[in-house]
Motif scaffolding. Structure first.
Motif, PDB file in Angstrom:
ATOM      1  N   LEU A 181      38.664  37.075  53.593  1.00  0.00           N
ATOM      2  CA  LEU A 181      39.535  38.247  53.491  1.00  0.00           C
ATOM      3  C   LEU A 181      40.551  38.006  52.388  1.00  0.00           C
ATOM      4  CD1 LEU A 181      40.330  38.838  57.296  1.00  0.00           C
ATOM      5  CD2 LEU A 181      38.532  39.924  55.890  1.00  0.00           C
ATOM      6  N   LYS A 182      40.803  39.038  51.584  1.00  0.00           N
ATOM      7  CA  LYS A 182      41.882  38.938  50.593  1.00  0.00           C
ATOM      8  C   LYS A 182      43.036  39.803  51.075  1.00  0.00           C
ATOM      9  CE  LYS A 182      42.272  40.266  45.945  1.00  0.00           C
ATOM     10  NZ  LYS A 182      41.773  40.195  44.567  1.00  0.00           N
ATOM     11  N   ILE A 183      44.130  39.140  51.388  1.00  0.00           N
ATOM     12  CA  ILE A 183      45.269  39.827  51.993  1.00  0.00           C
ATOM     13  C   ILE A 183      46.293  40.169  50.914  1.00  0.00           C
ATOM     14  CG2 ILE A 183      46.997  39.693  53.840  1.00  0.00           C
ATOM     15  CD1 ILE A 183      44.188  39.056  54.872  1.00  0.00           C
ATOM     16  N   LYS A 184      46.648  41.433  50.842  1.00  0.00           N
ATOM     17  CA  LYS A 184      47.679  41.863  49.896  1.00  0.00           C
ATOM     18  C   LYS A 184      49.054  41.652  50.534  1.00  0.00           C
ATOM     19  CE  LYS A 184      45.160  44.027  46.612  1.00  0.00           C
ATOM     20  NZ  LYS A 184      45.293  43.830  45.166  1.00  0.00           N
ATOM     21  N   LEU A 185      49.911  40.897  49.837  1.00  0.00           N
ATOM     22  CA  LEU A 185      51.267  40.659  50.331  1.00  0.00           C
ATOM     23  C   LEU A 185      52.262  41.350  49.406  1.00  0.00           C
ATOM     24  CD1 LEU A 185      50.955  36.832  51.089  1.00  0.00           C
ATOM     25  CD2 LEU A 185      50.729  38.746  52.697  1.00  0.00           C
ATOM     26  N   VAL A 193      45.116  35.196  49.291  1.00  0.00           N
ATOM     27  CA  VAL A 193      46.196  36.186  49.235  1.00  0.00           C
ATOM     28  C   VAL A 193      46.405  36.666  47.803  1.00  0.00           C
ATOM     29  CG1 VAL A 193      47.403  35.170  51.227  1.00  0.00           C
ATOM     30  CG2 VAL A 193      48.155  34.605  48.923  1.00  0.00           C
ATOM     31  N   ASP A 194      46.798  37.918  47.696  1.00  0.00           N
ATOM     32  CA  ASP A 194      47.149  38.491  46.405  1.00  0.00           C
ATOM     33  C   ASP A 194      48.596  38.941  46.500  1.00  0.00           C
ATOM     34  OD1 ASP A 194      47.397  39.724  44.005  1.00  0.00           O
ATOM     35  OD2 ASP A 194      45.710  41.108  44.255  1.00  0.00           O
ATOM     36  N   ALA A 195      49.469  38.206  45.810  1.00  0.00           N
ATOM     37  CA  ALA A 195      50.891  38.550  45.865  1.00  0.00           C
ATOM     38  C   ALA A 195      51.226  39.697  44.917  1.00  0.00           C
ATOM     39  CB  ALA A 195      51.741  37.327  45.544  1.00  0.00           C
ATOM     40  N   ASN A 196      50.274  40.066  44.039  1.00  0.00           N
ATOM     41  CA  ASN A 196      50.505  41.176  43.101  1.00  0.00           C
ATOM     42  C   ASN A 196      51.869  41.090  42.413  1.00  0.00           C
ATOM     43  OD1 ASN A 196      48.428  43.246  44.972  1.00  0.00           O
ATOM     44  ND2 ASN A 196      48.276  43.181  42.765  1.00  0.00           N
ATOM     45  N   GLN A 197      52.235  39.904  41.932  1.00  0.00           N
ATOM     46  CA  GLN A 197      53.485  39.651  41.189  1.00  0.00           C
ATOM     47  C   GLN A 197      54.722  39.756  42.076  1.00  0.00           C
ATOM     48  OE1 GLN A 197      53.234  41.396  37.005  1.00  0.00           O
ATOM     49  NE2 GLN A 197      52.243  43.067  38.129  1.00  0.00           N
ATOM     50  N   ILE A 216      45.531  31.731  45.870  1.00  0.00           N
ATOM     51  CA  ILE A 216      46.658  32.657  45.664  1.00  0.00           C
ATOM     52  C   ILE A 216      46.467  33.360  44.323  1.00  0.00           C
ATOM     53  CG2 ILE A 216      49.158  32.893  45.343  1.00  0.00           C
ATOM     54  CD1 ILE A 216      49.502  30.385  47.083  1.00  0.00           C
ATOM     55  N   GLU A 217      46.531  34.697  44.369  1.00  0.00           N
ATOM     56  CA  GLU A 217      46.374  35.473  43.145  1.00  0.00           C
ATOM     57  C   GLU A 217      47.718  36.004  42.676  1.00  0.00           C
ATOM     58  OE1 GLU A 217      42.880  38.036  43.091  1.00  0.00           O
ATOM     59  OE2 GLU A 217      44.108  39.598  42.191  1.00  0.00           O
ATOM     60  N   GLN A 218      47.964  35.862  41.407  1.00  0.00           N
ATOM     61  CA  GLN A 218      49.136  36.382  40.683  1.00  0.00           C
ATOM     62  C   GLN A 218      50.427  36.348  41.506  1.00  0.00           C
ATOM     63  OE1 GLN A 218      48.661  37.561  37.291  1.00  0.00           O
ATOM     64  NE2 GLN A 218      50.873  37.382  37.203  1.00  0.00           N
ATOM     65  N   ALA A 257      45.098  34.093  37.867  1.00  0.00           N
ATOM     66  CA  ALA A 257      45.825  35.132  37.121  1.00  0.00           C
ATOM     67  C   ALA A 257      45.089  36.462  37.247  1.00  0.00           C
ATOM     68  CB  ALA A 257      45.911  34.755  35.655  1.00  0.00           C
ATOM     69  N   ASP A 258      45.840  37.515  37.538  1.00  0.00           N
ATOM     70  CA  ASP A 258      45.234  38.853  37.516  1.00  0.00           C
ATOM     71  C   ASP A 258      45.966  39.734  36.502  1.00  0.00           C
ATOM     72  OD1 ASP A 258      43.971  41.244  37.920  1.00  0.00           O
ATOM     73  OD2 ASP A 258      44.541  41.497  40.008  1.00  0.00           O
ATOM     74  N   GLU A 259      47.177  40.190  36.850  1.00  0.00           N
ATOM     75  CA  GLU A 259      47.914  41.039  35.907  1.00  0.00           C
ATOM     76  C   GLU A 259      48.189  40.309  34.589  1.00  0.00           C
ATOM     77  OE1 GLU A 259      48.379  40.966  39.128  1.00  0.00           O
ATOM     78  OE2 GLU A 259      48.766  42.976  39.907  1.00  0.00           O
ATOM     79  N   ASP A 260      48.205  38.976  34.603  1.00  0.00           N
ATOM     80  CA  ASP A 260      48.479  38.199  33.388  1.00  0.00           C
ATOM     81  C   ASP A 260      47.294  38.107  32.434  1.00  0.00           C
ATOM     82  OD1 ASP A 260      50.970  37.031  32.593  1.00  0.00           O
ATOM     83  OD2 ASP A 260      51.022  35.964  34.501  1.00  0.00           O
ATOM     84  N   ILE A 319      40.938  32.850  36.538  1.00  0.00           N
ATOM     85  CA  ILE A 319      41.318  34.215  36.153  1.00  0.00           C
ATOM     86  C   ILE A 319      40.486  35.238  36.927  1.00  0.00           C
ATOM     87  CG2 ILE A 319      42.100  33.586  33.837  1.00  0.00           C
ATOM     88  CD1 ILE A 319      39.415  34.671  32.748  1.00  0.00           C
ATOM     89  N   ASN A 320      41.123  36.376  37.183  1.00  0.00           N
ATOM     90  CA  ASN A 320      40.450  37.497  37.824  1.00  0.00           C
ATOM     91  C   ASN A 320      39.993  38.458  36.728  1.00  0.00           C
ATOM     92  OD1 ASN A 320      39.726  39.863  39.166  1.00  0.00           O
ATOM     93  ND2 ASN A 320      41.324  39.660  40.720  1.00  0.00           N
ATOM     94  N   ILE A 321      38.683  38.569  36.582  1.00  0.00           N
ATOM     95  CA  ILE A 321      38.104  39.455  35.568  1.00  0.00           C
ATOM     96  C   ILE A 321      37.631  40.729  36.255  1.00  0.00           C
ATOM     97  CG2 ILE A 321      36.197  39.738  33.929  1.00  0.00           C
ATOM     98  CD1 ILE A 321      36.209  36.695  33.550  1.00  0.00           C
ATOM     99  N   LYS A 322      38.052  41.870  35.711  1.00  0.00           N
ATOM    100  CA  LYS A 322      37.589  43.165  36.235  1.00  0.00           C
ATOM    101  C   LYS A 322      37.069  43.989  35.063  1.00  0.00           C
ATOM    102  CE  LYS A 322      41.378  43.091  39.568  1.00  0.00           C
ATOM    103  NZ  LYS A 322      42.673  43.678  39.961  1.00  0.00           N
ATOM    104  N   LEU A 323      35.955  44.654  35.275  1.00  0.00           N
ATOM    105  CA  LEU A 323      35.373  45.430  34.172  1.00  0.00           C
ATOM    106  C   LEU A 323      36.343  46.487  33.659  1.00  0.00           C
ATOM    107  CD1 LEU A 323      31.666  46.045  35.336  1.00  0.00           C
ATOM    108  CD2 LEU A 323      32.647  44.063  34.181  1.00  0.00           C
TER     109      LEU A 323
HETATM  110 MG    MG Z   1      45.155  41.334  42.074  1.00  0.00          MG
END
Ligand code: MG
Length: 348
Positions: free
Chosen positions: A154-158, A180-184, A207-209, A232-235, A252-256
């Motif tokens: 599970l990826k939990i958004k915090l 977890v994705d702290a989304n900055q 832990i993401e971003q 890194a996601d937003e970075d 790094i998190n790569i998204k198309l």
């Molecule tokens: Mg993210």
């Protein structure tokens, strides 16, 4: 007159549940569905960006209007088409991704090969996706965790406020692996180290971003104190961002949608691996077009977070399947769409 056509239609993805992140809550994502017709064949693509990236249906339309479709489709080599696309404008990565995906789908149909085969990706390891639990009240988040039993991860958004409490409550009801994705959402290094250590003790494995974009020294200070991967996601957006992040993040998190499509993502994976970075292949809220496109290169990723189509109630087509968190591909040509009846009626 040329037979080649670039067609596009605005489309609103409707989320099954309002989706919360550190950026806010929303219940739809607006974007575009694209079809490139050449002779009897049609390649499909899509562009969907959350509102905090500066791309919308207007900017997408103006990007599509600037494309000379005859030129785009006339190249023998896909990379020449994509080079032309990149010369039109630097930004507009989601609009570009839509064209890139449609071109790959079309090329696969012309060559009678899946995109995976075109890129010679042989990996036969099973591919699992994590399932995202959006930020919400603890009660609602726990409810969503209970509904996501089939997934391994599970990826939990915090959002940086009651992070330890959320993870603590979730870990009481499940043994699933937790990302977890702290989304900055974290700002202070000492507090981040304390929070990270507590949630790691509760079972968090990635832990993401954690920090706002650009706070790399803080990220490295956190990285020095913990043993799990920081992604890194937003970075990170395109290949130009990778080298400078290499000493600060583990992956790094790569998204198309973020990078401009399959070709750019493939190149990013090659570069990132050269720097020893791990790859999380992620997505935005997308339909099965975008998810199946990403799936074509998923064999190259360390982790996949390709659940965007599972979170919407008006998918655009049938393509790869997700069974108990495992993504089940097919040998269909192009990006692997298995039923395009909806798409065909959209462009009739
Ligand atoms: Mg993210």
């Amino acid at each position: 007159m040329s037979e080649d056509q670039l067609l596009y239609k605005p489309y609103s993805l409707k989320l099954k549940e309002p989706f919360g992140t550190a950026h806010g809550i929303r219940s739809t994502t607006e974007g575009m569905i694209v079809a490139i017709r050449s002779g009897d064949l049609v390649g499909y693509g899509e562009a969907f960006m959350p509102p905090y990236y500066e791309e919308n249906q207007e900017t997408m339309t103006s990007f599509f209007e600037s494309i000379d479709v005859e030129k785009l489709v006339s190249f023998e080599d896909l990379s020449e088409s994509l080079k032309y696309l990149n010369e039109i404008k630097k930004d507009n990565t989601a609009a570009k991704a839509a064209i890139d995906i449609a071109l790959h789908d079309l090329k696969g149909k012309q060559l009678k090969k899946s995109v995976r085969k075109i890129y010679k990706i042989e990996s036969s390891k099973p591919i699992f996706t994590s399932y995202t639990i959006g930020f919400d009240s603890i009660e609602k988040m726990l409810q969503k965790v209970k509904e996501a039993k089939g997934f391994k991860t599970l990826k939990i958004k915090l959002n940086g406020e009651n992070d330890v409490e959320i993870i603590s409550k979730i870990s009481e009801i499940t043994n699933q692996e937790l990302f977890v994705d702290a989304n900055q959402g974290w700002n202070d290094t000492d507090k981040a180290i304390e929070t990270a250590n507590k949630i790691i003790a509760l079972g968090v494995r990635l832990i993401e971003q954690p920090f706002p974009k650009g706070m790399w020294n803080e990220t490295r200070a956190l990285q020095d104190k913990i043993s799990i991967s920081i992604i890194a996601d937003e970075d990170v957006q395109t290949k130009d961002d990778i080298e400078k992040l290499a000493g600060y993040f583990d992956g790094i998190n790569i998204k198309l949608m973020k990078c401009g499509g399959i070709a750019e993502a493939f190149e990013m994976i090659r570069i990132a691996k050269g720097f020893g970075l791990k790859i999380l292949l992620g997505c935005m809220t997308e339909s099965s077009i975008g998810i199946s496109a990403a799936y074509q290169i998923a064999g190259l990723a360390d982790w996949c977070d390709l659940d965007g189509n599972l979170l919407i109630k008006n998918d655009t087509c049938e393509a790869i399947k997700c069974v108990d968190g495992q993504l089940i591909g097919n040998n269909n040509v192009g990006i692997g769409i298995t039923n395009d009846a909806n798409l065909r009626s959209m462009f009739d």
